[in-house]
Design a protein around this motif. Structure first.
Motif, PDB file in Angstrom:
ATOM      1  N   LEU A  10       0.898  -1.021  -0.379  1.00 29.27           N
ATOM      2  CA  LEU A  10      -0.053   0.276   0.105  1.00 29.27           C
ATOM      3  C   LEU A  10       1.093   1.289  -0.232  1.00 29.27           C
ATOM      4  O   LEU A  10       1.851   1.425   0.971  1.00 29.27           O
ATOM      5  N   SER A  11       0.491   2.218  -0.551  1.00 29.54           N
ATOM      6  CA  SER A  11       1.010   3.688  -0.685  1.00 29.54           C
ATOM      7  C   SER A  11       0.736   4.284   0.780  1.00 29.54           C
ATOM      8  O   SER A  11      -0.409   3.898   0.962  1.00 29.54           O
ATOM      9  N   PRO A  12       1.842   5.394   1.381  1.00 32.00           N
ATOM     10  CA  PRO A  12       0.886   5.302   2.500  1.00 32.00           C
ATOM     11  C   PRO A  12       0.488   6.600   2.590  1.00 32.00           C
ATOM     12  O   PRO A  12      -0.199   7.086   3.738  1.00 32.00           O
ATOM     13  N   ASP A  13      -0.106   7.521   1.854  1.00 29.89           N
ATOM     14  CA  ASP A  13      -1.551   8.661   1.419  1.00 29.89           C
ATOM     15  C   ASP A  13      -2.097   7.818   0.749  1.00 29.89           C
ATOM     16  O   ASP A  13      -2.783   8.776  -0.037  1.00 29.89           O
ATOM     17  N   GLU A  14      -2.167   6.495   0.065  1.00 27.52           N
ATOM     18  CA  GLU A  14      -3.398   6.063  -0.565  1.00 27.52           C
ATOM     19  C   GLU A  14      -4.701   5.793   0.059  1.00 27.52           C
ATOM     20  O   GLU A  14      -4.644   4.534   1.150  1.00 27.52           O
ATOM     21  N   PRO A  15      -5.712   6.753  -0.444  1.00 30.09           N
ATOM     22  CA  PRO A  15      -7.240   6.184   0.250  1.00 30.09           C
ATOM     23  C   PRO A  15      -7.761   4.682   1.111  1.00 30.09           C
ATOM     24  O   PRO A  15      -7.148   4.008  -0.308  1.00 30.09           O
ATOM     25  N   LEU A  16      -7.971   4.229   1.884  1.00 27.07           N
ATOM     26  CA  LEU A  16      -8.879   3.436   2.207  1.00 27.07           C
ATOM     27  C   LEU A  16      -9.648   2.675   2.050  1.00 27.07           C
ATOM     28  O   LEU A  16     -10.098   3.348   2.746  1.00 27.07           O
ATOM     29  N   ASP A  17      -9.771   1.511   1.810  1.00 32.52           N
ATOM     30  CA  ASP A  17     -11.350   1.045   1.806  1.00 32.52           C
ATOM     31  C   ASP A  17     -11.321  -0.334   2.727  1.00 32.52           C
ATOM     32  O   ASP A  17     -10.779  -1.132   2.701  1.00 32.52           O
ATOM     33  N   THR A  18     -11.712   0.650   3.920  1.00 30.48           N
ATOM     34  CA  THR A  18     -12.089  -0.265   5.975  1.00 30.48           C
ATOM     35  C   THR A  18     -13.458  -1.015   5.417  1.00 30.48           C
ATOM     36  O   THR A  18     -12.914  -1.860   6.310  1.00 30.48           O
ATOM     37  N   ARG A  19     -14.048  -1.834   4.818  1.00 25.74           N
ATOM     38  CA  ARG A  19     -14.688  -2.564   4.618  1.00 25.74           C
ATOM     39  C   ARG A  19     -14.665  -3.790   3.086  1.00 25.74           C
ATOM     40  O   ARG A  19     -15.392  -4.633   2.773  1.00 25.74           O
ATOM     41  N   ASP A  20     -12.953  -3.133   2.737  1.00 30.65           N
ATOM     42  CA  ASP A  20     -12.313  -3.916   1.356  1.00 30.65           C
ATOM     43  C   ASP A  20     -11.598  -4.512   1.973  1.00 30.65           C
ATOM     44  O   ASP A  20     -10.187  -5.157   2.578  1.00 30.65           O
ATOM     45  N   ARG A  21     -12.183  -6.371   2.214  1.00 32.73           N
ATOM     46  CA  ARG A  21     -10.808  -7.762   2.576  1.00 32.73           C
ATOM     47  C   ARG A  21      -9.735  -7.824   1.848  1.00 32.73           C
ATOM     48  O   ARG A  21      -8.684  -7.955   2.971  1.00 32.73           O
ATOM     49  N   ALA A  22      -9.551  -7.823   0.969  1.00 31.83           N
ATOM     50  CA  ALA A  22      -8.416  -7.432   0.016  1.00 31.83           C
ATOM     51  C   ALA A  22      -7.109  -6.876   0.896  1.00 31.83           C
ATOM     52  O   ALA A  22      -5.841  -7.062   0.631  1.00 31.83           O
ATOM     53  N   THR A  23      -7.719  -5.357   1.403  1.00 36.04           N
ATOM     54  CA  THR A  23      -7.036  -4.153   1.322  1.00 36.04           C
ATOM     55  C   THR A  23      -7.042  -4.403   3.272  1.00 36.04           C
ATOM     56  O   THR A  23      -5.472  -4.640   3.791  1.00 36.04           O
TER      57      THR A  23
END
Length: 133
Positions: free
Chosen positions: A89-102
């Motif tokens: 992951l990139s440190p400043d990439e917005p994350l989807d906390t409901r995405d299992r793969a992330t």
């Protein structure tokens, strides 16, 4: 065995007034939560990171880890760097906390930094299942 793993709390989540499913009451640890099984500790990581996004608007690894492991207590930038290296992951990439793969790799990376050993992926996956149900 690390304190976090002994407590089934792979994220080393501190005690507070918030209650999590699977938490042991009373905790035998004066500072950190204890869970009945590792998957409940991983579920708590997912719940807390989702709360960071929804309630506090923290959307990136940098923002989340800066709250999770503040510089007053940790080498926060080294923590962020390690998590990003392990997850891609990139440190400043917005994350989807409901995405299992992330989130599954993110929780595993947090556990690795907190405990110094690789996460048991079966436990992380079970924690995700408990969170997403």
């Amino acid at each position: 065995m690390s304190r976090g793993l002994r407590n089934n709390n792979p994220g080393n989540i501190r005690r507070s007034k918030v209650r999590y499913r699977g938490e042991v009451h009373p905790s035998q640890d004066p500072e950190f939560r204890q869970f009945s099984a590792p998957e409940w500790g991983y579920r708590a990581i997912f719940v807390l990171l989702d709360t960071y996004r929804v309630r506090y608007g923290l959307r990136t690894v940098t923002q989340m880890i800066s709250r999770w492991a503040p510089p007053t207590e940790n080498r926060t930038q080294a923590y962020i760097d390690a998590v990003c290296r392990m997850t891609g992951l990139s440190p400043d990439e917005p994350l989807d906390t409901r995405d299992r793969a992330t989130m599954v790799p993110l929780a595993a990376a947090i556990s690795r930094v907190e405990n110094g050993t690789a996460a048991v992926m079966r436990d992380v996956e079970r924690g995700w299942a408990l969170f997403s149900d």
